[in-house]
Design a protein around this motif. Structure first.
Motif, PDB file in Angstrom:
ATOM      1  N   ASP A 164      -6.170  -5.386  -1.480  1.00  0.00           N
ATOM      2  CA  ASP A 164      -6.527  -6.287  -0.388  1.00  0.00           C
ATOM      3  C   ASP A 164      -7.310  -7.503  -0.891  1.00  0.00           C
ATOM      4  OD1 ASP A 164      -5.223  -4.847   1.519  1.00  0.00           O
ATOM      5  OD2 ASP A 164      -7.012  -4.135   2.575  1.00  0.00           O
ATOM      6  N   HIS A 169       0.834  -1.209   0.000  1.00  0.00           N
ATOM      7  CA  HIS A 169       0.000   0.000   0.000  1.00  0.00           C
ATOM      8  C   HIS A 169       0.871   1.263   0.000  1.00  0.00           C
ATOM      9  CE1 HIS A 169      -3.696  -2.147   0.509  1.00  0.00           C
ATOM     10  NE2 HIS A 169      -3.407  -2.595   1.710  1.00  0.00           N
ATOM     11  N   HIS A 203      -6.423   0.564  -2.480  1.00  0.00           N
ATOM     12  CA  HIS A 203      -6.236  -0.167  -1.229  1.00  0.00           C
ATOM     13  C   HIS A 203      -7.098  -1.436  -1.216  1.00  0.00           C
ATOM     14  CE1 HIS A 203      -5.411  -0.661   3.102  1.00  0.00           C
ATOM     15  NE2 HIS A 203      -6.557  -1.329   3.031  1.00  0.00           N
ATOM     16  N   HIS A 255     -13.892  -2.148   3.975  1.00  0.00           N
ATOM     17  CA  HIS A 255     -13.253  -2.902   2.895  1.00  0.00           C
ATOM     18  C   HIS A 255     -14.272  -3.545   1.959  1.00  0.00           C
ATOM     19  CE1 HIS A 255      -9.686  -2.344   5.379  1.00  0.00           C
ATOM     20  NE2 HIS A 255      -8.941  -2.841   4.411  1.00  0.00           N
ATOM     21  N   ASP A 282      -7.828   0.924   6.270  1.00  0.00           N
ATOM     22  CA  ASP A 282      -7.266   0.331   7.491  1.00  0.00           C
ATOM     23  C   ASP A 282      -7.328   1.326   8.647  1.00  0.00           C
ATOM     24  OD1 ASP A 282      -6.732  -1.933   6.069  1.00  0.00           O
ATOM     25  OD2 ASP A 282      -4.569  -1.599   5.921  1.00  0.00           O
TER      26      ASP A 282
HETATM   27 ZN   LIG Z   1      -6.839  -3.020   4.225  1.00  0.00          ZN
END
Ligand SMILES: [Zn+2]
Length: 167
Positions: free
Chosen positions: A91, A5, A87, A51, A32
């Motif tokens: 993920d 990231h 991001h 997320h 996050d």
């Molecule tokens: Zn994450």
């Protein structure tokens, strides 16, 4: 994804130079950070939605709007929003996440195969830092520091993937 990231944020600086590096790093790990915020102040949390696709899109729009208001350039706003989306996209490679709240879980879950995750993140670090170093405005000392940053990031990533004598 872990160190990747930050590498994406560093690489994106090449095109988003007017934005402070701290803002690029913030945008690239905003989902996050929202998880952390939610665990500290539950009323500000949105659970797994940090997320999910709708959650990531909402966060991307919010970051883009703030960027547009502060920096008054639509291209920079789009770039910051894309960093937020990057991001969650990254993920999905390393984890399994719900597409939406209570939705199907998807993702390659490379974390379960530490060497595969390490290779993906190491590659992302290499590309991100190469882009960062190729930025025309960087002075020579900063360019030399890039190798040190790369070693540090790979070390953090290795500890993340392989632990320190765990077992
Ligand atoms: Zn994450």
């Amino acid at each position: 994804m872990y160190m990747g990231h930050y590498a994406i944020a560093l690489g994106a600086r090449r095109w988003l130079r007017p934005l402070p590096m701290a803002w690029l790093l913030f945008a690239s790990i905003e989902p996050d950070l929202h998880d952390v915020l939610g665990s500290l102040v539950p009323s500000l949390g949105i659970g797994p939605d940090t997320h999910t696709l709708p959650g990531a899109c909402a966060a991307a729009v919010a970051i883009a709007v703030v960027t547009a208001l502060v920096f008054r350039r639509i291209g920079l706003a789009l770039g910051a929003g894309l960093l937020v989306l990057s991001h969650v996209a990254a993920d999905y490679l390393t984890s399994r996440l719900p597409l939406w709240r209570h939705g199907p879980m998807v993702g390659l879950h490379l974390y379960a195969t530490p060497w595969a995750d390490f290779l993906l993140e190491a590659g992302t670090i290499a590309i991100g830092l190469a882009l960062y170093a190729s930025s025309p405005d960087l002075r020579r000392p900063a360019r030399r520091g890039v190798a040190a940053i790369a070693v540090l990031m790979l070390a953090f990533q290795a500890v993340w993937n392989f632990g320190l004598g765990s077992g």
